[in-house]
Design a protein around this motif. Structure first.
Motif, PDB file in Angstrom:
ATOM      1  N   THR A   1      40.115  32.089  41.283  1.00  0.00           N
ATOM      2  CA  THR A   1      40.417  33.520  41.107  1.00  0.00           C
ATOM      3  C   THR A   1      39.426  34.169  40.142  1.00  0.00           C
ATOM      4  O   THR A   1      39.697  35.219  39.572  1.00  0.00           O
ATOM      5  CB  THR A   1      41.849  33.695  40.569  1.00  0.00           C
ATOM      6  OG1 THR A   1      41.969  32.980  39.323  1.00  0.00           O
ATOM      7  CG2 THR A   1      42.873  33.164  41.558  1.00  0.00           C
ATOM      8  N   ARG A   2      38.273  33.534  40.006  1.00  0.00           N
ATOM      9  CA  ARG A   2      37.257  34.003  39.059  1.00  0.00           C
ATOM     10  C   ARG A   2      36.852  35.452  39.302  1.00  0.00           C
ATOM     11  O   ARG A   2      36.762  36.233  38.359  1.00  0.00           O
ATOM     12  CB  ARG A   2      36.040  33.091  39.178  1.00  0.00           C
ATOM     13  CG  ARG A   2      34.764  33.626  38.575  1.00  0.00           C
ATOM     14  CD  ARG A   2      33.584  32.754  38.973  1.00  0.00           C
ATOM     15  NE  ARG A   2      32.322  33.326  38.576  1.00  0.00           N
ATOM     16  CZ  ARG A   2      31.143  32.871  38.970  1.00  0.00           C
ATOM     17  NH1 ARG A   2      31.085  31.804  39.766  1.00  0.00           N
ATOM     18  NH2 ARG A   2      30.029  33.442  38.567  1.00  0.00           N
ATOM     19  N   TRP A   3      36.630  35.801  40.560  1.00  0.00           N
ATOM     20  CA  TRP A   3      36.113  37.136  40.852  1.00  0.00           C
ATOM     21  C   TRP A   3      37.172  38.218  40.656  1.00  0.00           C
ATOM     22  O   TRP A   3      36.839  39.360  40.350  1.00  0.00           O
ATOM     23  CB  TRP A   3      35.549  37.162  42.265  1.00  0.00           C
ATOM     24  CG  TRP A   3      34.426  36.193  42.435  1.00  0.00           C
ATOM     25  CD1 TRP A   3      34.447  35.011  43.117  1.00  0.00           C
ATOM     26  CD2 TRP A   3      33.123  36.305  41.846  1.00  0.00           C
ATOM     27  NE1 TRP A   3      33.231  34.377  43.008  1.00  0.00           N
ATOM     28  CE2 TRP A   3      32.407  35.144  42.246  1.00  0.00           C
ATOM     29  CE3 TRP A   3      32.499  37.248  41.039  1.00  0.00           C
ATOM     30  CZ2 TRP A   3      31.095  34.924  41.855  1.00  0.00           C
ATOM     31  CZ3 TRP A   3      31.190  37.030  40.652  1.00  0.00           C
ATOM     32  CH2 TRP A   3      30.496  35.879  41.058  1.00  0.00           C
ATOM     33  N   TYR A   4      38.426  37.868  40.819  1.00  0.00           N
ATOM     34  CA  TYR A   4      39.482  38.843  40.536  1.00  0.00           C
ATOM     35  C   TYR A   4      39.564  39.092  39.032  1.00  0.00           C
ATOM     36  O   TYR A   4      39.812  40.226  38.597  1.00  0.00           O
ATOM     37  CB  TYR A   4      40.826  38.348  41.080  1.00  0.00           C
ATOM     38  CG  TYR A   4      40.920  38.438  42.582  1.00  0.00           C
ATOM     39  CD1 TYR A   4      41.330  39.609  43.199  1.00  0.00           C
ATOM     40  CD2 TYR A   4      40.571  37.358  43.377  1.00  0.00           C
ATOM     41  CE1 TYR A   4      41.409  39.707  44.574  1.00  0.00           C
ATOM     42  CE2 TYR A   4      40.652  37.432  44.764  1.00  0.00           C
ATOM     43  CZ  TYR A   4      41.060  38.614  45.349  1.00  0.00           C
ATOM     44  OH  TYR A   4      41.126  38.712  46.719  1.00  0.00           O
ATOM     45  N   GLY A   5      39.368  38.043  38.247  1.00  0.00           N
ATOM     46  CA  GLY A   5      39.323  38.238  36.800  1.00  0.00           C
ATOM     47  C   GLY A   5      38.158  39.103  36.388  1.00  0.00           C
ATOM     48  O   GLY A   5      38.299  39.996  35.534  1.00  0.00           O
ATOM     49  N   GLU A   6      36.980  38.867  36.988  1.00  0.00           N
ATOM     50  CA  GLU A   6      35.817  39.687  36.662  1.00  0.00           C
ATOM     51  C   GLU A   6      35.998  41.132  37.137  1.00  0.00           C
ATOM     52  O   GLU A   6      35.509  42.073  36.502  1.00  0.00           O
ATOM     53  CB  GLU A   6      34.564  39.084  37.290  1.00  0.00           C
ATOM     54  CG  GLU A   6      34.123  37.769  36.663  1.00  0.00           C
ATOM     55  CD  GLU A   6      32.712  37.390  37.074  1.00  0.00           C
ATOM     56  OE1 GLU A   6      32.005  38.255  37.640  1.00  0.00           O
ATOM     57  OE2 GLU A   6      32.322  36.235  36.820  1.00  0.00           O
ATOM     58  N   MET A   7      36.700  41.293  38.247  1.00  0.00           N
ATOM     59  CA  MET A   7      36.933  42.645  38.754  1.00  0.00           C
ATOM     60  C   MET A   7      37.751  43.471  37.762  1.00  0.00           C
ATOM     61  O   MET A   7      37.423  44.629  37.472  1.00  0.00           O
ATOM     62  CB  MET A   7      37.658  42.578  40.106  1.00  0.00           C
ATOM     63  CG  MET A   7      38.039  43.936  40.687  1.00  0.00           C
ATOM     64  SD  MET A   7      38.963  43.786  42.237  1.00  0.00           S
ATOM     65  CE  MET A   7      40.467  42.974  41.663  1.00  0.00           C
ATOM     66  N   PHE A   8      38.810  42.881  37.219  1.00  0.00           N
ATOM     67  CA  PHE A   8      39.676  43.625  36.310  1.00  0.00           C
ATOM     68  C   PHE A   8      39.075  43.776  34.912  1.00  0.00           C
ATOM     69  O   PHE A   8      39.601  44.553  34.107  1.00  0.00           O
ATOM     70  CB  PHE A   8      41.048  42.958  36.223  1.00  0.00           C
ATOM     71  CG  PHE A   8      41.874  43.139  37.457  1.00  0.00           C
ATOM     72  CD1 PHE A   8      42.393  44.378  37.790  1.00  0.00           C
ATOM     73  CD2 PHE A   8      42.139  42.063  38.295  1.00  0.00           C
ATOM     74  CE1 PHE A   8      43.150  44.551  38.935  1.00  0.00           C
ATOM     75  CE2 PHE A   8      42.897  42.217  39.438  1.00  0.00           C
ATOM     76  CZ  PHE A   8      43.402  43.465  39.765  1.00  0.00           C
ATOM     77  N   THR A   9      38.008  43.069  34.633  1.00  0.00           N
ATOM     78  CA  THR A   9      37.317  43.236  33.350  1.00  0.00           C
ATOM     79  C   THR A   9      36.011  43.995  33.500  1.00  0.00           C
ATOM     80  O   THR A   9      35.329  44.234  32.503  1.00  0.00           O
ATOM     81  CB  THR A   9      37.025  41.863  32.721  1.00  0.00           C
ATOM     82  OG1 THR A   9      36.250  41.060  33.623  1.00  0.00           O
ATOM     83  CG2 THR A   9      38.325  41.141  32.385  1.00  0.00           C
ATOM     84  N   ASN A  10      35.680  44.381  34.718  1.00  0.00           N
ATOM     85  CA  ASN A  10      34.460  45.152  34.974  1.00  0.00           C
ATOM     86  C   ASN A  10      34.754  46.626  34.731  1.00  0.00           C
ATOM     87  O   ASN A  10      35.563  47.240  35.436  1.00  0.00           O
ATOM     88  CB  ASN A  10      33.984  44.914  36.412  1.00  0.00           C
ATOM     89  CG  ASN A  10      32.617  45.511  36.676  1.00  0.00           C
ATOM     90  OD1 ASN A  10      32.357  46.665  36.381  1.00  0.00           O
ATOM     91  ND2 ASN A  10      31.731  44.699  37.243  1.00  0.00           N
TER      92      ASN A  10
END
Length: 291
Positions: free
Chosen positions: A67-76
């Motif tokens: 779920t790495r990219w979902y984490g990066e999405m919400f921190t972008n």
């Protein structure tokens, strides 16, 4: 007699079976075609959803589930800014378009006045005009209007969230009016006349009789407008300004630099929101039909 009847009964069963075989073949063919259509439509969505959980930086290479990219999405910060811009524009434009679209539907269905047919034709033009054409029209309108305002008042306006909101209101009014008018066409006008006979004013008749009856249609039109606003990219791309990027426009711009797993995650988020709104719209429509 029974011995004579037996052969005819067997013949009828054979005849029925011979007629049923082609029908079963047609049913299988149609079912197979349906599954092919569903696969063609939804397999790409499934692939997108699966690869949004890809741990690899490269889109086409599977590196394990994460779920790495979902984490990066919400921190972008850029993604979140675009998301909140989309939500703000969608909510505000939906409220305005729902009020104006409902009023337009009432005027077309309940009243008769000069120029009504012309207004009826103009009201539904945004439904049939291509998005790119409407985008260019709105861009020219805002440019010319801002120039006139600057000449008249000295105030310099620029494109931004306000212009995107007004543009979405402009095309959403028609869709809301279509849905609400369909609901009004099936509503018995005698109910409003009965309210008037009971000394209700027009506003009271609308608030206590008409509005509760057309509420499912109004809700369905509002959900449709919200969905269209959240999904719009062409018109928003033309009428937006610096610092007013919506989420679809952000995704469209990011695709020019290449597809990344982050874009997959953002796309899945947008897809999930659209599906949720469509399901809500279907639920409202089903409730409307049952009433």
């Amino acid at each position: 007699m029974s011995a004579l009847e037996m052969p005819s009964s067997g013949t009828e069963e054979v005849a029925e079976d011979s007629l049923a075989r082609p029908q079963r073949s047609v049913d299988r063919l149609l079912a197979g075609n349906a599954w092919l259509v569903f696969a063609f439509l939804y397999l790409p969505i499934l692939v997108l959803a699966v690869y949004s959980f890809n741990d690899n930086d490269r889109v086409g290479v599977w590196g394990g589930a994460s779920t790495r990219w979902y984490g990066e999405m919400f921190t972008n910060a850029r993604v979140m800014d675009a998301l909140w811009t989309s939500i703000t524009v969608a909510v505000v434009s939906t409220v305005i378009a729902t009020v104006l679209g409902t009023a337009a539907a009432l005027s077309m269905e309940r009243y008769r006045y000069r120029g009504q047919r012309t207004f009826d034709g103009l009201l539904y033009l945004p439904v049939i005009i291509p998005d790119i054409t409407m985008a260019v029209m709105l861009l020219l309108f805002f440019v010319q209007a801002f120039d006139l305002i600057f000449v008249a008042t000295g105030v310099q306006l620029s494109r931004g969230v306000g212009t995107i909101t007004l543009a979405h209101v402009a095309f959403n009014i028609s869709f809301v009016a279509l849905v609400v008018r369909a609901r009004l066409s099936g509503l018995d006008g005698a109910l409003e006349e009965a309210a008037a006979d009971l000394y209700a004013s027009r506003w009271q008749a609308f608030r206590r009789v008409t509005l509760p009856l057309i509420a499912p249609g109004v809700a369905g039109g509002a959900l449709l407008a919200l969905t269209l606003s959240l999904d719009d990219v062409v018109i928003a791309e033309f009428v937006s300004g610096a610092g007013s990027t919506t989420l679809p426009v952000y995704v469209f711009g990011a695709l020019r630099r290449g597809v990344t797993p982050l874009i997959n995650a953002v796309s899945v988020l947008m897809l999930g929101g659209s599906i949720l709104l469509v399901l809500l719209s279907l639920m409202v429509s089903r409730r409307r039909d049952q009433q």
